[in-house]
Design a protein around this motif. Structure first.
Motif, PDB file in Angstrom:
ATOM      1  N   ASP A 162       0.852  -1.185   0.000  1.00  0.00           N
ATOM      2  CA  ASP A 162       0.000   0.000   0.000  1.00  0.00           C
ATOM      3  C   ASP A 162       0.885   1.231   0.000  1.00  0.00           C
ATOM      4  N   ASP A 163       0.418   2.304  -0.676  1.00  0.00           N
ATOM      5  CA  ASP A 163       1.270   3.488  -0.769  1.00  0.00           C
ATOM      6  C   ASP A 163       0.502   4.786  -0.977  1.00  0.00           C
ATOM      7  N   GLY A 164      -0.771   4.785  -0.699  1.00  0.00           N
ATOM      8  CA  GLY A 164      -1.557   5.991  -0.911  1.00  0.00           C
ATOM      9  C   GLY A 164      -2.243   6.038  -2.258  1.00  0.00           C
ATOM     10  N   ALA A 165      -1.679   5.349  -3.240  1.00  0.00           N
ATOM     11  CA  ALA A 165      -2.338   5.251  -4.543  1.00  0.00           C
ATOM     12  C   ALA A 165      -3.287   4.055  -4.557  1.00  0.00           C
ATOM     13  N   PHE A 166      -2.792   2.919  -4.059  1.00  0.00           N
ATOM     14  CA  PHE A 166      -3.586   1.696  -4.004  1.00  0.00           C
ATOM     15  C   PHE A 166      -3.298   0.960  -2.698  1.00  0.00           C
ATOM     16  N   SER A 216       0.289  -2.366  -5.008  1.00  0.00           N
ATOM     17  CA  SER A 216       0.620  -1.186  -5.786  1.00  0.00           C
ATOM     18  C   SER A 216       2.015  -1.373  -6.376  1.00  0.00           C
ATOM     19  N   ARG A 274       6.393   4.189  -8.950  1.00  0.00           N
ATOM     20  CA  ARG A 274       6.062   5.202  -9.951  1.00  0.00           C
ATOM     21  C   ARG A 274       7.029   5.111 -11.118  1.00  0.00           C
ATOM     22  N   ARG A 293      -2.848  -3.980 -11.991  1.00  0.00           N
ATOM     23  CA  ARG A 293      -3.025  -2.527 -11.992  1.00  0.00           C
ATOM     24  C   ARG A 293      -1.988  -1.854 -12.892  1.00  0.00           C
ATOM     25  N   LYS A 300      -0.436   6.400 -12.347  1.00  0.00           N
ATOM     26  CA  LYS A 300      -0.581   5.956 -10.956  1.00  0.00           C
ATOM     27  C   LYS A 300      -1.194   7.069 -10.107  1.00  0.00           C
ATOM     28  N   TYR A 301      -0.767   8.302 -10.374  1.00  0.00           N
ATOM     29  CA  TYR A 301      -1.271   9.451  -9.632  1.00  0.00           C
ATOM     30  C   TYR A 301      -1.958  10.394 -10.627  1.00  0.00           C
TER      31      TYR A 301
END
Length: 202
Positions: free
Chosen positions: A130-134, A138, A141, A192, A199-200
């Motif tokens: 997990d990293d804030g995007a997924f 995830s 970048r 994904r 990603k962002y």
């Protein structure tokens, strides 16, 4: 093998730096947190080596401080003035008390490697839980110069090919550690990444 995230209390941006304790105390990435040397000393007086997943600043800012404090060896894929051991794809090395295979995993960084054992993966930034995007799968970048989504996808596939069943412990460069079905997390990350969407999103 006991693994401690010695940068868990960082108040500024850093990677996760993992201290693997066992027959051979090893630090996976040095991080960018002031005070990381003291955090390591809370758990051990000796450090055999630092091994790098890659040399982005958030992974190596405190490298000199750690090497100086413990007189530890440095193992890295890419050249570094203080490197003692050059890592190559397929090499094996002892981390803690397990044997790990080096897997070259470019895409997020040309020199990126992951470390895979029968039970554990130190995945750096190529794939994370997990990293804030997924959440639950995830990937690193690839929107900065020199990065490649296509190479990253190939690297995640390579990791899946090297994972034994079952790998149950995942220690990634960012986000939380994960204990469970690591293959499923990595497969989710691959799905994904293969969509090739930003990603962002802006």
């Amino acid at each position: 093998m006991r693994v401690v995230n010695v940068t868990a209390d960082a108040e500024t941006f850093t990677c996760n730096a993992y201290l693997a304790l066992g027959d051979r105390p090893v630090l996976v990435d040095a991080g960018a947190m002031d005070g990381v040397v003291d955090a390591i000393r809370d758990h051990t007086d000796a450090l055999d080596a630092v091994v790098l997943t890659h040399q982005h600043g958030d992974h190596v800012q405190q490298l000199d401080a750690v090497l100086d404090a413990f007189d530890a060896d440095l193992a890295a894929y890419d050249s570094h003035p203080r490197r003692d051991t050059a890592l190559e794809d397929g090499d094996t090395l002892e981390i803690g008390d397990e044997e790990f295979e080096v897997v070259h995993t470019p895409g997020h960084a040309d020199d990126h490697v992951a470390f895979v054992s029968d039970s554990t993966i130190f995945s750096g930034d190529v794939v994370v839980h997990d990293d804030g995007a997924f959440d639950y799968g995830s990937f690193g970048r690839t929107d900065m110069p020199g990065q490649s989504r296509e190479e990253l996808i190939a690297s995640i596939r390579e990791i899946l090919g090297r994972l034994s069943n079952p790998v149950e412990h995942m220690y990634a460069g960012h986000g939380g550690e994960f204990h469970g079905d690591v293959r499923d997390v990595v497969e989710t990350a691959l799905e994904r990444a293969e969509k090739r969407e930003p990603k962002y999103p802006e």
